[in-house]
Design a protein around this motif. Structure first.
Motif, PDB file in Angstrom:
ATOM      1  N   ILE A 251       0.843  -1.190   0.000  1.00  0.00           N
ATOM      2  CA  ILE A 251       0.000   0.000   0.000  1.00  0.00           C
ATOM      3  C   ILE A 251       0.886   1.251   0.000  1.00  0.00           C
ATOM      4  O   ILE A 251       1.811   1.383   0.808  1.00  0.00           O
ATOM      5  N   GLY A 252       0.618   2.140  -0.921  1.00  0.00           N
ATOM      6  CA  GLY A 252       1.339   3.399  -0.970  1.00  0.00           C
ATOM      7  C   GLY A 252       2.656   3.341  -1.720  1.00  0.00           C
ATOM      8  O   GLY A 252       3.325   4.375  -1.876  1.00  0.00           O
ATOM      9  N   TRP A 253       3.023   2.171  -2.191  1.00  0.00           N
ATOM     10  CA  TRP A 253       4.269   2.075  -2.956  1.00  0.00           C
ATOM     11  C   TRP A 253       4.146   2.949  -4.208  1.00  0.00           C
ATOM     12  O   TRP A 253       3.094   2.998  -4.841  1.00  0.00           O
ATOM     13  N   ALA A 254       5.183   3.620  -4.559  1.00  0.00           N
ATOM     14  CA  ALA A 254       5.228   4.537  -5.713  1.00  0.00           C
ATOM     15  C   ALA A 254       4.442   5.818  -5.463  1.00  0.00           C
ATOM     16  O   ALA A 254       4.178   6.568  -6.406  1.00  0.00           O
ATOM     17  N   LYS A 255       4.110   6.081  -4.184  1.00  0.00           N
ATOM     18  CA  LYS A 255       3.405   7.321  -3.870  1.00  0.00           C
ATOM     19  C   LYS A 255       4.199   8.106  -2.838  1.00  0.00           C
ATOM     20  O   LYS A 255       4.980   7.535  -2.076  1.00  0.00           O
ATOM     21  N   PRO A 256       4.015   9.430  -2.796  1.00  0.00           N
ATOM     22  CA  PRO A 256       4.738  10.241  -1.800  1.00  0.00           C
ATOM     23  C   PRO A 256       4.456   9.740  -0.380  1.00  0.00           C
ATOM     24  O   PRO A 256       3.340   9.319  -0.054  1.00  0.00           O
ATOM     25  N   GLY A 257       5.495   9.772   0.446  1.00  0.00           N
ATOM     26  CA  GLY A 257       5.329   9.368   1.834  1.00  0.00           C
ATOM     27  C   GLY A 257       5.655   7.921   2.111  1.00  0.00           C
ATOM     28  O   GLY A 257       5.683   7.506   3.279  1.00  0.00           O
ATOM     29  N   PHE A 258       5.909   7.129   1.059  1.00  0.00           N
ATOM     30  CA  PHE A 258       6.255   5.723   1.296  1.00  0.00           C
ATOM     31  C   PHE A 258       7.608   5.656   2.005  1.00  0.00           C
ATOM     32  O   PHE A 258       8.506   6.461   1.751  1.00  0.00           O
ATOM     33  N   ASN A 259       7.768   4.678   2.872  1.00  0.00           N
ATOM     34  CA  ASN A 259       8.967   4.541   3.699  1.00  0.00           C
ATOM     35  C   ASN A 259      10.131   4.008   2.850  1.00  0.00           C
ATOM     36  O   ASN A 259      10.288   2.800   2.674  1.00  0.00           O
ATOM     37  N   LEU A 260      10.926   4.936   2.327  1.00  0.00           N
ATOM     38  CA  LEU A 260      12.041   4.571   1.454  1.00  0.00           C
ATOM     39  C   LEU A 260      13.301   4.283   2.259  1.00  0.00           C
ATOM     40  O   LEU A 260      13.454   4.728   3.402  1.00  0.00           O
ATOM     41  N   SER A 261      14.222   3.542   1.649  1.00  0.00           N
ATOM     42  CA  SER A 261      15.544   3.381   2.228  1.00  0.00           C
ATOM     43  C   SER A 261      16.294   4.702   2.165  1.00  0.00           C
ATOM     44  O   SER A 261      16.060   5.524   1.279  1.00  0.00           O
ATOM     45  N   ARG A 262      17.208   4.892   3.110  1.00  0.00           N
ATOM     46  CA  ARG A 262      18.059   6.080   3.125  1.00  0.00           C
ATOM     47  C   ARG A 262      19.361   5.749   2.414  1.00  0.00           C
ATOM     48  O   ARG A 262      20.093   4.860   2.820  1.00  0.00           O
ATOM     49  N   THR A 263      19.651   6.458   1.332  1.00  0.00           N
ATOM     50  CA  THR A 263      20.829   6.152   0.526  1.00  0.00           C
ATOM     51  C   THR A 263      22.081   6.806   1.108  1.00  0.00           C
ATOM     52  O   THR A 263      22.079   7.996   1.421  1.00  0.00           O
ATOM     53  N   VAL A 264      23.116   5.989   1.265  1.00  0.00           N
ATOM     54  CA  VAL A 264      24.423   6.475   1.696  1.00  0.00           C
ATOM     55  C   VAL A 264      25.391   6.238   0.534  1.00  0.00           C
ATOM     56  O   VAL A 264      25.615   5.092   0.132  1.00  0.00           O
ATOM     57  N   THR A 265      25.949   7.299  -0.015  1.00  0.00           N
ATOM     58  CA  THR A 265      26.921   7.197  -1.091  1.00  0.00           C
ATOM     59  C   THR A 265      28.288   7.556  -0.544  1.00  0.00           C
ATOM     60  O   THR A 265      28.483   8.629   0.022  1.00  0.00           O
ATOM     61  N   VAL A 266      29.229   6.640  -0.672  1.00  0.00           N
ATOM     62  CA  VAL A 266      30.568   6.820  -0.115  1.00  0.00           C
ATOM     63  C   VAL A 266      31.446   7.524  -1.141  1.00  0.00           C
ATOM     64  O   VAL A 266      31.457   7.160  -2.329  1.00  0.00           O
ATOM     65  N   ALA A 267      32.185   8.498  -0.675  1.00  0.00           N
ATOM     66  CA  ALA A 267      33.078   9.235  -1.566  1.00  0.00           C
ATOM     67  C   ALA A 267      34.300   8.390  -1.915  1.00  0.00           C
ATOM     68  O   ALA A 267      34.701   7.503  -1.164  1.00  0.00           O
ATOM     69  N   ASP A 268      34.860   8.685  -3.068  1.00  0.00           N
ATOM     70  CA  ASP A 268      36.072   8.002  -3.509  1.00  0.00           C
ATOM     71  C   ASP A 268      37.185   8.247  -2.485  1.00  0.00           C
ATOM     72  O   ASP A 268      37.554   9.391  -2.217  1.00  0.00           O
ATOM     73  N   PRO A 269      37.713   7.174  -1.862  1.00  0.00           N
ATOM     74  CA  PRO A 269      38.758   7.384  -0.863  1.00  0.00           C
ATOM     75  C   PRO A 269      40.071   7.854  -1.457  1.00  0.00           C
ATOM     76  O   PRO A 269      40.967   8.283  -0.721  1.00  0.00           O
ATOM     77  N   GLY A 270      40.216   7.754  -2.788  1.00  0.00           N
ATOM     78  CA  GLY A 270      41.404   8.273  -3.439  1.00  0.00           C
ATOM     79  C   GLY A 270      42.669   7.504  -3.135  1.00  0.00           C
ATOM     80  O   GLY A 270      43.761   8.058  -3.232  1.00  0.00           O
TER      81      GLY A 270
END
Length: 871
Positions: A251-270
């Motif tokens: 229910i509510g998938w693809a609609k505003p307010g759905f409980n999404l995962s929080r994306t963590v993008t790691v920077a290039d450690p170089g």
């Protein structure tokens, strides 16, 4: 064969240490020649199968005559060879004498108040484990029979140096089950019997003590559709995924307010550089979709994941799709079983899906209701057994359309489904088991004695305190493991950027451990993983063991990494702590009939592990890849001199070996300093048959990089594969028979980081009746982003290279037409355009290519023998 390849094979040949195969043929009344049996292709297949059988005997002569392999290769049923009659001697029955002073355990004649000598043995292994620390003994000797464990055996640093071994010539079995005898069966009609078992509180499974026929030693939870027993260990009883079936989106998938995962993008450690300027490390934490995992999240949970089929995950970024229920019409059951809306108990059943035709998911049914002549089943827990969500076809932003499971489904654990021999149902409220008697044994009711109810999920844990205080030097020799309970509804996680999920557990669980040896042991009737290496392990050796009828993986390894504080514990880009399985040795094992529950399973599976040595193994009869590398962590693993066949029996788009590499990891494996570039992964001198659904011998899937694949004999399937930014793979000196494209999806667009395909002998298959517009012989090479209008250039999809390099050369291409073509331009404006080989040679590319007619099979078998060092 071209002279250069012929000389190479002569240089690689040798017979030291190989068995006398002529003597084996005489001893087992097996002819030396392959009889002609109909068509040329059938004759070729039988010639290869016979060679594979001989190779298996060469790898593991102590297991002769390898009846299970003989049967798997269908040498009698298809090829007409007489079946060997000499029985196999179980290789785990060791005759070596135990050292003096050991503690002896006898499961029937011992007692735990005894002294523990051979004449006065203990009764339980648990008692021996308790005694060994206090007494200073370093050896426990198990007498033959079933040793039932009331609790998991815990071996820690205080047990370092301990050996647990069999008594010479006897076979002890550690069982994670409860034995039930004197069962008073009562007929309830229709071949169904029931019995009240007050000593049993739960029944996740039901086995017998039959050790000669494991397929019929494991009873089947009542299910629909019924399992097709004639299919053996393969699952051949599923309802097609979308036949009178629909799947309910959350229910509510693809609609505003759905409980999404929080994306963590790691920077290039170089640190250490990486290929072609590409860097992408991402992870999605929590959310409705990915909170089901342990730890809660994964690569495919991020809103910017990429790779093959990523459009499905990104229909709603941060919310891979999982159903919350299903609706079935009454025609699905079609009077063969009552439909769920008519069941007495509306909860407790389990739905299993063959999700996307790739993996198995399980779902707890928590409610059933009738709606408009259809029956809706609502799901509770489930879905964590796969690393990816469900499909909507075609994938589209917003996920409009119906869920498509592709592979089908079944439902189990309802008394109304009890209708086939060897099916059972456990009524927990009444503490009563119901069983459909298999009357083929001639008895008028089920046996009274010898029943085993699996209860433990882990039989033995070898676990130290940390990498600074590990358990060391434990050896398990000649011991059998059986009767563990299923784990498919427990905690599973996404270990890295591959497609698979794993349960971090096994019948034998090893963590924070060094120099552990498991040898000459047998693992069977285990409903989860058999052996699992977790976190920090070093120099674990699994050798000369036998695995069969395993619920999930036979052997698996999953390490820990570290990184951003926003990520769960054990997750991150940094692997320099060394908290992973390293230097594992997988030697001379035989693995068959695995993935009985989770079909996305392998004989050996690596995730965040490295520097393994996989040698002299025989892996066959499994639903997916025999070896799975879920990521490119560290590298340095060598896979050599193995026989892999009858893999991918229940799936396609896969190979005997499968890999992914979507997430880079920082390790010091390559040269001792932190780097994102791993050491090379080497696959050499193997015999791989790509039958059933296997499309490749080696399937280097999305972004797989840094592979050396050489001196292998491949039958059927494609050659080197590059997908989604893969690079730095070298495919060379291989012999291929019955193949399509030998240089498959060769990546040529990364300047300084291409794939290479050279000095291979590619003997192509002929399709006598190809589809309209298709050739009888496939192109021998497929090159990503090659421009068919000017093959010396690369299409503008990638702007880091313009000029086509010298990446495919010195190959010998043999087929029925003595012609060679290339598919140029896998995507872009000249998509899938086939051009003649001369288009390349005319501009100085693909130099030294030799094209000719395919040789006789007998000649190819001789080349293969030389490649594999066979007499």
């Amino acid at each position: 064969m071209a002279p250069k390849v012929w000389l190479l094979l002569l240089m690689a040949s040798g017979t030291a240490g190989t068995p006398d195969l002529a003597q084996i043929r005489r001893e087992y009344h097996w002819p030396s020649g392959t009889e002609a049996i109909g068509s040329e292709d059938a004759s070729q297949s039988c010639a290869v199968s016979q060679l594979a059988y001989e190779y298996g005997l060469q790898l593991q002569p102590h297991r002769a005559p390898l009846l299970e392999l003989f049967d798997a290769l269908q040498l009698h049923t298809t090829c007409g060879l007489p079946r060997p009659t000499k029985p196999s001697t179980p290789p785990f029955v060791l005759a070596r004498a135990p050292p003096s002073g050991g503690l002896f355990v006898h499961p029937e004649l011992g007692h735990d108040g005894a002294t523990g000598t051979e004449q006065d043995p203990l009764r339980t292994v648990t008692s021996a484990i308790e005694r060994v620390v206090a007494s200073g003994n370093s050896t426990i000797v198990l007498r033959g029979g079933l040793h039932f464990l009331n609790e998991t055996l815990e071996l820690g640093p205080l047990h370092s140096g301990l050996t647990i071994m069999n008594y010479p010539g006897e076979v002890p079995w550690l069982s994670g089950g409860v034995r039930v005898d004197d069962v008073a069966w009562e007929s309830v009609g229709g071949g169904v019997f029931k019995a009240k078992l007050e000593q049993v509180h739960t029944m996740p499974g039901l086995n017998t003590d039959n050790r000669t026929d494991p397929l019929h030693a494991r009873m089947i939870r009542a299910r629909f559709p019924n399992r097709q027993v004639s299919s053996g260990s393969m699952e051949r009883g599923l309802v097609p995924g979308n036949v009178n079936t629909s799947w309910i989106k959350p229910i509510g998938w693809a609609k505003p307010g759905f409980n999404l995962s929080r994306t963590v993008t790691v920077a290039d450690p170089g640190e250490g550089g990486h290929a072609g300027g590409d860097f992408h490390w991402t992870y999605g934490v929590g959310g409705w979709s990915c909170g089901r995992y342990t730890p809660a999240g994964g690569f495919w949970c991020a809103n910017n994941s990429n790779g093959g089929g990523s459009g499905w995950e990104l229909m709603v970024p941060g919310a891979p799709l999982f159903p919350i229920g299903m609706t079935v019409g009454n025609k699905v059951f079609d009077q063969t079983a009552p439909w769920p809306c008519a069941w007495r108990n509306k909860t407790g059943a389990v739905v299993e899906t063959w999700t996307n035709g790739w993996s198995t998911t399980f779902w707890e049914v928590v409610g059933v209701r009738e709606e408009g002549g259809n029956c809706t089943l609502m799901f509770g827990d489930g879905g964590q057994q796969t690393g990816r969500g469900f499909h909507v076809d075609p994938p589209n932003p917003g996920g409009h359309g119906d869920i498509n499971t592709e592979g089908g489904w079944k439902i189990e654990n309802a008394i109304e489904l009890l209708d086939a021999p060897e099916e059972f149902f456990w009524d927990e409220a009444e503490q009563t088991v119901y069983l459909v008697h298999n009357s083929s044994d001639g008895a008028d009711k089920p046996r009274a004695d010898g029943w085993i109810v699996p209860t433990l999920k882990q039989l033995v844990r070898v676990v130290g305190e940390s990498s600074d205080r590990p358990v060391q030097g434990i050896s398990i020799q000649g011991v059998g493991f059986r009767d563990s309970a299923y784990t498919y509804m427990d905690e599973w996680g996404i270990p890295s950027g591959g497609d698979w999920a794993l349960h971090r557990g096994g019948a034998l669980f090893v963590q924070a451990a060094e120099k552990i040896t498991i040898e000459h042991s047998q693992f069977t009737l285990l409903d989860g993983n058999a052996i699992f290496l977790s976190g920090y392990t070093r120099n674990v050796t699994i050798a000369n063991c036998s695995f069969s009828f395993i619920g999930d993986n036979a052997m698996a390894a999953w390490g820990y990494t570290h990184g951003d504080a926003k990520l769960p514990t054990g997750v991150g880009i940094n692997g320099t702590s060394g908290d992973q399985p390293r230097f594992s040795s997988i030697l001379s094992n035989i693995v068959r009939e695995i993935g009985m529950n989770e079909r996305q399973s392998s004989a050996w599976s690596e995730a965040k592990a490295c520097l393994s040595h996989v040698k002299n193994n025989i892996f066959f009869n499994m639903p997916r890849a025999a070896i799975n590398k879920n990521d490119g962590f560290g590298g340095g693993t060598v896979v050599e001199e193995n026989l892999l066949t009858n893999t991918c029996r229940e799936s396609g788009d896969h190979g005997n070996f499968n890999s992914w590499d979507r997430q880079p990891f920082l390790t010091e494996v390559r040269n001792g300093t932190p780097s994102l570039i791993p050491a090379y992964y080497e696959i050499r001198n193997n015999f791989m048959i790509s039958n059933y659904g296997a499309g490749f011998g080696v399937d280097n899937d999305d972004t797989s990089s840094y592979y050396l694949i050489h001196n292998n004999f491949f039958y059927l399937g494609g050659g080197v594969k590059c997908d989604y930014d893969g690079h730095d793979k070298r495919f060379y000196n291989n012999l291929m028979l019955g193949t399509t494209a030998g240089c498959w999806h060769t990546c040529a667009y990364k300047k300084g980081y291409p794939d290479y395909c050279y000095n291979n002998t590619i003997i192509q298959a002929t399709n006598p009746d190809p589809p309209p517009g298709q050739p009888k012989v496939s192109p021998f090479a497929i090159i990503w982003f090659c421009d068919a209008r000017n093959v010396s250039h690369v299409l503008p999809d990638y702007n880091n290279q313009v000029q086509m390099g010298e990446y495919i050369y010195d190959n010998t291409i043999l087929n029925s037409q003595a012609k060679a073509t290339v598919t140029c331009g896998y995507s872009g404006p000249a998509n899938a355009t086939t051009v003649p080989l001369s288009a390349f040679t005319d501009v100085g590319l693909m130099r030294n290519s030799v094209v000719g007619y395919a040789p006789e099979d007998e000649q190819v078998m001789q080349w293969a023998r030389e490649m594999l060092n066979m007499p």
